[in-house]
Design an enzyme around this catalytic site. Sequence first.
Site, short mmCIF file in Angstrom:
data_model
loop_
_atom_site.label_atom_id
_atom_site.label_comp_id
_atom_site.label_asym_id
_atom_site.label_seq_id
_atom_site.Cartn_x
_atom_site.Cartn_y
_atom_site.Cartn_z
N LYS A 64 0.85 -1.19 0.00
CA LYS A 64 0.00 0.00 0.00
C LYS A 64 0.89 1.24 0.00
CE LYS A 64 -3.91 -1.72 2.83
NZ LYS A 64 -5.04 -1.54 1.92
N ARG A 105 -10.26 -11.49 2.59
CA ARG A 105 -11.18 -12.52 2.10
C ARG A 105 -10.52 -13.90 2.09
NH1 ARG A 105 -12.25 -9.30 -3.29
NH2 ARG A 105 -11.60 -7.64 -1.86
N1 BES Z 1 -8.04 -3.69 4.78
C1 BES Z 1 -8.24 -3.32 3.42
C2 BES Z 1 -9.54 -2.59 3.19
C3 BES Z 1 -9.69 -1.25 3.81
C4 BES Z 1 -8.94 -0.18 3.36
C5 BES Z 1 -10.62 -1.05 4.79
C6 BES Z 1 -9.10 1.06 3.92
C7 BES Z 1 -10.78 0.18 5.36
C8 BES Z 1 -10.02 1.24 4.92
C9 BES Z 1 -8.26 -4.57 2.55
O1 BES Z 1 -7.42 -5.58 2.95
C10 BES Z 1 -7.85 -4.12 1.18
O2 BES Z 1 -6.77 -3.69 1.04
N2 BES Z 1 -8.76 -4.25 0.23
C11 BES Z 1 -8.51 -3.84 -1.10
C12 BES Z 1 -9.06 -4.92 -2.02
C13 BES Z 1 -8.66 -4.76 -3.45
C14 BES Z 1 -7.18 -4.94 -3.61
C15 BES Z 1 -9.42 -5.78 -4.27
C16 BES Z 1 -9.23 -2.52 -1.37
O3 BES Z 1 -10.35 -2.34 -0.88
O4 BES Z 1 -8.64 -1.68 -2.02
MN MN Z 2 -5.46 -5.38 2.24
#
Ligand code: BES
Ligand code: MN
Length: 461
Positions: free
Chosen positions: A240, A314
């Site tokens: 990230k 997931r």
């Molecule tokens: N933990 C994150 C989702 C998240 C981000 C929740 C910011 C709350 C605030 C999750 O693991 C994630 O990174 N999801 C990605 C999925 C994508 C790569 C398909 C997302 O939501 O960008």
């Molecule tokens: Mn993530």
Amino acid sequence: MTLCFAKEGTEVVPLILLEETDFNGWLVNQPTSIQNWCEVHNFKAELGQVLILPDLEGNMTSAVVGIGTAKAREKGRFALAKAASKLPKKTFEIISGLPDELAEVECLGWLLSQYTFSRYRQCQKECATLIAPDCLDRERLEAVANGEALIRDLINLPASEMSPVALEDVVRSIGKRFDADVQSTVGEDLLSNNFPMIHAVGRASDIPPRLIDLTWGTQGPAVVLVGKGVCFDTGGLNLKPGGSMGLMKKDMAGAATVLGLAQMIMGLEVKVCLRVLIPAVENSVSGNAFRPKDILTSRKGLTVEVNNTDAEGRLILADALALADDAKPDLIVSMATLTGAARAAVGTDLVPFYCDNDYDAEIIMRSGNRVSDPVWRMPFYEPYEEVLESGIADLDNAPAGGFAGSIVAALFLRRFVEHTTRFVHFDIYGWQPKQAPARPQGGIGQGARALLDAFPDLLDL
Ligand code: BES
Ligand code: MN
Ligand code: ZN
């Protein structure tokens, strides 16, 4: 910290609650000095207005709090908590004006307004305290408030303090308190016990990944709560950017929330056979990290093509859900900070939840409203199932395109629940971005109180 009502027998200041529409009627019955006092302070019983009423020497004799109108209250939550934060640090007793239908949630709000995350502070906050009104179940409110405080504490703790091992310690100590059984499958044992995706996501961290499993209770319907316990989400090799990683200590908010809910359930001796499953990992970067395009075989046997290591939640939930599903419980609930897309859809305050049964959804929505823990139903939209298809495996963890991310993630999870007819999933945020009444900035429980309130109707208790 423990949130509680003031002890009986403490010296109290009488507190009068006033609806804006009742203000004039109240005012005409007051002595001229009080009428003038209200006027010079421009007090009209508007929402959140507070006025201390003095005697002729200037001593506080009582206080009045404006609770506005029903319309004004709809714009926010916890009207009394808003006032409580402005009152002097004394003990108050509500002597009039608390509407029956608001009593429970407003007094809970007062308790929650006393919460602070004070572990790293020298000076502790002192608050105005409240005598529990007679009409309320004091023990219940305190149990709910302290479940919420637990959720907030766990989310607020930095990842250095709230690692997978620390999270397990917390579950063990809660388990001990309520005589629950706690098992944990750690590190390589995840492989021999067939939790390959929890292992794959968590193996790059120095702190071994684990599946924590708490069981409690012998009577009533079987309920399994599954919480995402990503103690820190760097994104893995799909790292990230800094701005997006900043808050990722809260990526275990699902775990925190199901634990807080479990504590409420056990404390109140709700008649359910409870199981809490927490896959606890750090999504880290290292030479042995799982990679984009790796193909994982899940516990259930479905294969998953990893197209983004940042869609890790997931994966770990899928293995935990498959385990939950084996026992065919009456209800499975998952809670997870699963997608950024959920925020794009409904913001930080509302919690989208997914549920196939219209009747269950209605109950959960209504409970959320009743206890000021707002949730909003989203669809397991069948036509989007095809988005999950990967050319090379059974499923794709991060389909290209990226539309409807929260729905797609929910559909992914549902693939792992096959035998259990009732599955509800909450895509929570777990964070209060700015201070609001009863909700300081920081970790926050979302959906737990709504569910607790819904259980009797949902499960025929
Ligand atoms: N933990 C994150 C989702 C998240 C981000 C929740 C910011 C709350 C605030 C999750 O693991 C994630 O990174 N999801 C990605 C999925 C994508 C790569 C398909 C997302 O939501 O960008
Ligand atoms: Mn993530
Ligand atoms: Zn995550």
